[in-house]
Scaffold this motif. Structure first.
Motif, PDB file in Angstrom:
ATOM      1  N   LYS A  12       0.829  -1.206   0.000  1.00  0.00           N
ATOM      2  CA  LYS A  12       0.000   0.000   0.000  1.00  0.00           C
ATOM      3  C   LYS A  12       0.860   1.252   0.000  1.00  0.00           C
ATOM      4  O   LYS A  12       1.891   1.305   0.661  1.00  0.00           O
ATOM      5  CB  LYS A  12      -0.865   0.014   1.261  1.00  0.00           C
ATOM      6  CG  LYS A  12      -2.017  -0.953   1.221  1.00  0.00           C
ATOM      7  CD  LYS A  12      -2.879  -0.801   2.469  1.00  0.00           C
ATOM      8  CE  LYS A  12      -3.807  -1.998   2.602  1.00  0.00           C
ATOM      9  NZ  LYS A  12      -4.277  -2.203   3.959  1.00  0.00           N
ATOM     10  N   PRO A  13       0.407   2.272  -0.710  1.00  0.00           N
ATOM     11  CA  PRO A  13       1.098   3.552  -0.612  1.00  0.00           C
ATOM     12  C   PRO A  13       0.770   4.251   0.710  1.00  0.00           C
ATOM     13  O   PRO A  13      -0.219   3.907   1.370  1.00  0.00           O
ATOM     14  CB  PRO A  13       0.558   4.357  -1.793  1.00  0.00           C
ATOM     15  CG  PRO A  13      -0.711   3.701  -2.178  1.00  0.00           C
ATOM     16  CD  PRO A  13      -0.707   2.299  -1.676  1.00  0.00           C
ATOM     17  N   GLY A  14       1.586   5.223   1.072  1.00  0.00           N
ATOM     18  CA  GLY A  14       1.303   6.057   2.238  1.00  0.00           C
ATOM     19  C   GLY A  14       0.199   7.053   1.937  1.00  0.00           C
ATOM     20  O   GLY A  14      -0.370   7.077   0.850  1.00  0.00           O
ATOM     21  N   LYS A  15      -0.091   7.896   2.921  1.00  0.00           N
ATOM     22  CA  LYS A  15      -1.238   8.821   2.820  1.00  0.00           C
ATOM     23  C   LYS A  15      -1.168   9.703   1.588  1.00  0.00           C
ATOM     24  O   LYS A  15      -2.151   9.900   0.895  1.00  0.00           O
ATOM     25  CB  LYS A  15      -1.260   9.731   4.053  1.00  0.00           C
ATOM     26  CG  LYS A  15      -2.009   9.116   5.220  1.00  0.00           C
ATOM     27  CD  LYS A  15      -2.117  10.113   6.373  1.00  0.00           C
ATOM     28  CE  LYS A  15      -2.418   9.333   7.664  1.00  0.00           C
ATOM     29  NZ  LYS A  15      -2.187  10.155   8.861  1.00  0.00           N
ATOM     30  N   GLY A  69       7.936  12.691 -10.653  1.00  0.00           N
ATOM     31  CA  GLY A  69       6.943  11.738 -10.160  1.00  0.00           C
ATOM     32  C   GLY A  69       7.277  11.381  -8.726  1.00  0.00           C
ATOM     33  O   GLY A  69       8.440  11.426  -8.323  1.00  0.00           O
ATOM     34  N   ALA A  70       6.257  11.028  -7.964  1.00  0.00           N
ATOM     35  CA  ALA A  70       6.507  10.673  -6.570  1.00  0.00           C
ATOM     36  C   ALA A  70       5.578   9.546  -6.164  1.00  0.00           C
ATOM     37  O   ALA A  70       4.551   9.300  -6.815  1.00  0.00           O
ATOM     38  CB  ALA A  70       6.334  11.873  -5.659  1.00  0.00           C
ATOM     39  N   SER A  71       5.925   8.870  -5.086  1.00  0.00           N
ATOM     40  CA  SER A  71       5.111   7.744  -4.612  1.00  0.00           C
ATOM     41  C   SER A  71       5.634   7.329  -3.247  1.00  0.00           C
ATOM     42  O   SER A  71       6.647   7.836  -2.778  1.00  0.00           O
ATOM     43  CB  SER A  71       5.234   6.564  -5.579  1.00  0.00           C
ATOM     44  OG  SER A  71       6.564   6.076  -5.537  1.00  0.00           O
ATOM     45  N   SER A  72       4.934   6.380  -2.635  1.00  0.00           N
ATOM     46  CA  SER A  72       5.446   5.826  -1.377  1.00  0.00           C
ATOM     47  C   SER A  72       4.888   4.434  -1.151  1.00  0.00           C
ATOM     48  O   SER A  72       3.953   4.002  -1.821  1.00  0.00           O
ATOM     49  CB  SER A  72       5.105   6.739  -0.193  1.00  0.00           C
ATOM     50  OG  SER A  72       3.709   6.760   0.029  1.00  0.00           O
ATOM     51  N   ARG A  73       5.497   3.718  -0.231  1.00  0.00           N
ATOM     52  CA  ARG A  73       5.045   2.382   0.141  1.00  0.00           C
ATOM     53  C   ARG A  73       5.148   2.209   1.652  1.00  0.00           C
ATOM     54  O   ARG A  73       6.171   2.530   2.254  1.00  0.00           O
ATOM     55  CB  ARG A  73       5.924   1.308  -0.523  1.00  0.00           C
ATOM     56  CG  ARG A  73       5.607   1.057  -1.980  1.00  0.00           C
ATOM     57  CD  ARG A  73       4.212   0.488  -2.167  1.00  0.00           C
ATOM     58  NE  ARG A  73       3.891   0.207  -3.550  1.00  0.00           N
ATOM     59  CZ  ARG A  73       3.394   1.102  -4.413  1.00  0.00           C
ATOM     60  NH1 ARG A  73       3.204   2.366  -4.056  1.00  0.00           N
ATOM     61  NH2 ARG A  73       3.108   0.736  -5.643  1.00  0.00           N
ATOM     62  N   LEU A  74       4.072   1.694   2.219  1.00  0.00           N
ATOM     63  CA  LEU A  74       4.038   1.338   3.637  1.00  0.00           C
ATOM     64  C   LEU A  74       4.513  -0.095   3.811  1.00  0.00           C
ATOM     65  O   LEU A  74       4.086  -0.990   3.076  1.00  0.00           O
ATOM     66  CB  LEU A  74       2.603   1.429   4.168  1.00  0.00           C
ATOM     67  CG  LEU A  74       2.107   2.816   4.560  1.00  0.00           C
ATOM     68  CD1 LEU A  74       0.603   2.782   4.745  1.00  0.00           C
ATOM     69  CD2 LEU A  74       2.807   3.288   5.831  1.00  0.00           C
ATOM     70  N   ILE A  75       5.380  -0.291   4.784  1.00  0.00           N
ATOM     71  CA  ILE A  75       5.789  -1.649   5.148  1.00  0.00           C
ATOM     72  C   ILE A  75       5.240  -1.854   6.547  1.00  0.00           C
ATOM     73  O   ILE A  75       5.765  -1.331   7.526  1.00  0.00           O
ATOM     74  CB  ILE A  75       7.326  -1.797   5.138  1.00  0.00           C
ATOM     75  CG1 ILE A  75       7.918  -1.137   3.890  1.00  0.00           C
ATOM     76  CG2 ILE A  75       7.721  -3.257   5.255  1.00  0.00           C
ATOM     77  CD1 ILE A  75       7.504  -1.715   2.578  1.00  0.00           C
TER      78      ILE A  75
END
Lengths: 346, 346, 346, 346
Positions: free
Chosen positions: C14-17, C184-190
């Motif tokens: 899942k991506p972060g907020k 571009g930007a993005s994130s991932r929750l671990i």
């Protein structure tokens, strides 16, 4: 006799009590020397194995931070890929002749499987580090005299005493600057004046490099010793560096790089055919193979503390002195085809 | 006066005619020196720029094989990522003070855009190599006195004469072993006895490293010169190595690694805060930016030929002598806050 | 619109907020966009600067662990030598066009000198990291429109909001797979299921790579969008990776290596002329420039914890999604010589 | 059946005639498979050896340009230090299980000593390259079933036919994405349209990596196959890349780096415990061990020729397809402790 007893002092830092890699607490060294003629008159076994144990416990279960640095990569050292990736050593560091590497790896593997039943069963495999130099000038290397059991014996012989130097263990058949080389050891104290704590660097080398005209006799206040030996091919040097300073694997690689300074000061130009390889480890902490948590705590020396430069200096000095100790201690040795390599001080 | 004229000879190989990097045919060097007080009495501009051109033509259109080797990476040299990937240099190699890097890059870029209209228009961009040392002990480095035009002037000044040494160009404000350092140059002939052809190695350094107690006066037969200067922080050395031997980029990196030998022999332990960086190139062939074919022909020296070891030795000797030349030629220099750094032989 | 809102989901984590690098607490991004015609009708300024700040404090005084990894080194990123040696970043990470590197370095230097008076006076110098791609297809890059003050403005603009994507900042003139690329930007929750703590990986890219026929429309469930644009030369990608997981510099390099997976999954083959460079840092601890002690305490994630593999996966997924976000957000853009690059979804 | 025959096509370039590493002229592959229960019911030997010969002559006397690239270094591959230093391979490239490395090195050494009497006598030693994956899930790896003679047999078996794939040779006991993996091979033609000459890239892999949930069934148009197998530990992949394109060792490393693209596209994230290692060589020229001259002539492809990008693409595609071939060809296999690993298509 160590070179210091001959009146040659290297550098400015003081050596430890034993002036040996075993000054670093916990480090143990064991050796096996093979020295006998074969049936065929011209063939002679003149080789051996040296084992360096970062500590006396189970190295797979309690690994140590480590790094390698390849000064010149004409060498067959095995195990460095994983050391580079993980920054750890998890086996004894074994030294032998070039063609002894597979047998010594095999023997060390058998030792690890016996002492650590979970390897290759309930847990993964193990990474074994074996370094080498080519002693084929004196040793009938093609007869493959080193066997797996010699690795086991070297490991079992390991202790914290002053290491035998010169024509012993992996150094038995080695040639350095045209003279008899072999195993050398030394250490350097990095004293409390630099920090709140004393640290020590220990070094063990197997010397098998250099041409006679490279060695700077006059720099060391030595008169040149006549040499009858014919030119030997490019050789190698294995350098093992131990410290109790709390180093990360990145910092250990920095330390390992400074070993090339000591090597260069003895006259070497890292010749093309030389496998000049450093393996450095720290005993300041161990990393358990098994753990319930996901985070480790590491105490690491600050790169910018003046202590770091002293440790760099210590590494360079220890390597230079260990090389000279190998020459100082090595006795004239006879090998295959009636070849004789003279000890520099014999 | 070069160190050799003071009776100190380094190594065994002979230097070239000029004992200078410009002994390598085609190599050109240009320098700009900045030396003036600022309005504020305590501030002083004591810095400069040195440009090394592998050849006198358009370097973007005719590139040279090159490699870099980072002895210790506390440095801000720019351009090495692409040198590592492609094994080529396509710009002058520029040297200056740490905070002068962006201005010198800018000036070199403007020079390349002016002389090569296709860059950034019909063809791609250009990779500029700029090295540096921190001359902030003497130079008011925070005032950013180096401007883009100084880079242009240094390039335009380039010629094949004997390079000015000591407190000139990028070396103007540098400090080495607590004495005045700066630019040094040297060369080594690798004679026909080794092969069918003479080769030469040329070296240019900017020296800004070392503590006084590291320098081995006695080894060089020099009596220790009293030194009033306070301890200077960790410095750096930039080493530019040129050769006309036909080297690949891999081989040039091998050669560059041997520069650490020469550095170590002068007493350095590659201190933590030092940016000790080597850039090596070969003039034996050029690689055209444009080509119709898909294959290049390269003549490459054999790694195992005895010549290679002589070239390694030459690199080590040339670096050691270039460092000593920088000390031998540098005059006592005054800088910011009334600071004075004495020349070792002043 | 982010690619996710177009129904394209990348990977399984899942991506972060904010689905943005600024999901990593403390990370700030600032941008400056330059977009105007020059007098000469054919010339157009279509470029900018993007600044990534690992935290909002003084980065020189409180450094962060960092590593770089060069996927393909046809690039002019500066500052990596010291990042590699010390494993630290001590400046904002700046991104711009290829010829803007010296001006942006200069501006960042001026910013650091102003905010940190001890640099270059009572303490040493500072290492500045600037990455780049070549926007010369749309941007009149030879006119050198990026000035030092644009770097300052980008830094001063920095905040923790969702980062502007597409044709903004350093991404203004970039081209990706023949379509308009850019930021571009993005994130991932671990997530906690892996350990006792949530971690996050944030990513920011500037995309300027790829040929149209490399992009796998069908894999993403997209119908191929007609493209009129002529073939653009090999480009580049800059990848900035941030995480709050407690990583050493060695581990950050491991993480950085996984970014090549995400890049490869979008269709890239790391083309010859591409500068594909990753810079990764951890915000889990800072290292003070000044310290009285000689030892630091570091908490480090265990390499063998299952969390590590999830973090590797997170890095790969975040890069792939950030690239697609740059394409999804970029609008059709006009540049020099009347050239137009279409947005993939315009 | 190769994956292509199942209707899954990878990439856009055409495979060679055999879609196999042996499409590269002169390359030969030999394998030995060990498959039998041990007395103890729970123990089972399920392993083997695969030998890749760059050409059919004496590899020590006629070496080939080579490079390695470590995607992730949790592996015990031996011989890479010298490959890195000299850019050459001078022995067969051997593949086996992790604990088989010393025995296979020993056997290969004996083979080389027998066929090349000058090694270790009148000339120096020889560098042997052995790669490995851990087949300990199925194979009773602690019983050390691989012996030196198996290496000899694998070398003697070598031929230029289509290579056996799946559960054979070194691939016998390997597990990939939870399914049966093993040996896979493929090739890519880089056609004349790019240059005046056709080139080919051949690939051989031993696959032992990945978790089931990483494999992208839908991307390949495959319906997910139910899997009963328990989770296997992190594995490894060995990738051997051959080409007849005239590559230098630097260029071969560039090519090797692109193999990570193909690996990533199959779903891998280069997991922590995986030894993902590429060895690449070119058959376009050989370098003689003995030579009278001091210079070699090399024809080298231009990095900036469009052909290079096609070769990069070919490497990525070949690796992806070779991995899928290993899965497509591997049959359900039974091993130690009654464990069964299902073939993906069984």
């Amino acid at each position: 006799m160590k070179i210091r007893e001959r009146g040659v002092a290297i550098g400015k830092l003081k050596p430890g009590k034993k002036n040996c890699i075993t000054d670093v607490e916990g480090v143990m060294v064991g050796q096996v020397t093979l020295d006998y003629p074969l049936n065929d008159n011209d063939q002679y076994v003149c080789t051996g194995v040296t084992a360096v144990l970062p500590h006396g416990g189970n190295l797979f279960r309690e690994k140590v931070p480590a790094a390698s640095y390849v000064i010149n990569g004409f060498g067959k050292t095995t195990g460095l890929v994983q050391v580079e990736e993980l920054g750890l050593i998890e086996s004894p560091i074994m030294l032998t002749n070039t063609f002894g590497v597979p047998a010594v790896t095999q023997g060390t593997l058998e030792y690890l499987l016996r002492t650590t039943p979970e390897i290759g069963d309930t847990t993964g495999t193990v990474n074994i580090v074996v370094g080498e130099c080519n002693d084929g000038y004196l040793n009938s290397i093609r007869t493959l005299p080193v066997k797996p059991e010699h690795a086991l014996t070297a490991i079992e012989n390991a202790n914290s005493e002053i290491v035998g130097e010169g024509a012993v263990g992996a150094g038995k058949g080695m040639v350095c600057f045209g003279y008899k080389g072999g195993v050398g050891a030394s250490s350097r104290l990095i004293g409390k004046e630099q920090s709140s704590k004393d640290y020590i660097i220990g070094c063990l080398v197997v010397t098998n490099f250099g041409n006679k005209d490279e060695f700077p006799f006059s720099k060391y206040g030595l008169s040149e010793i006549p040499l009858e030996t014919k030119e030997t091919p490019d050789g190698s040097i294995m350098i093992i560096l131990a410290t109790d300073a709390p180093f990360s694997e990145r910092q250990l690689k920095r330390l390992a790089k400074r070993c090339g300074i000591g090597l260069g000061r003895t006259g070497s130009h890292y010749s093309n055919g030389s496998g000049d390889i450093v393996i450095a480890f720290s005993t300041a902490r161990t990393i358990s193979h098994q753990s319930t948590g996901h985070v480790e705590v590491a105490h690491l020396i600050r790169d910018d503390h003046p202590l770091m430069n002293k440790l760099f200096q210590g590494a360079a000095e220890a390597v230079e002195e260990a090389i000279l100790n190998s020459l100082s201690q090595a006795e004239t040795t006879q090998g295959r085809q009636g070849r004789v390599v003279e000890g520099m001080f014999s």
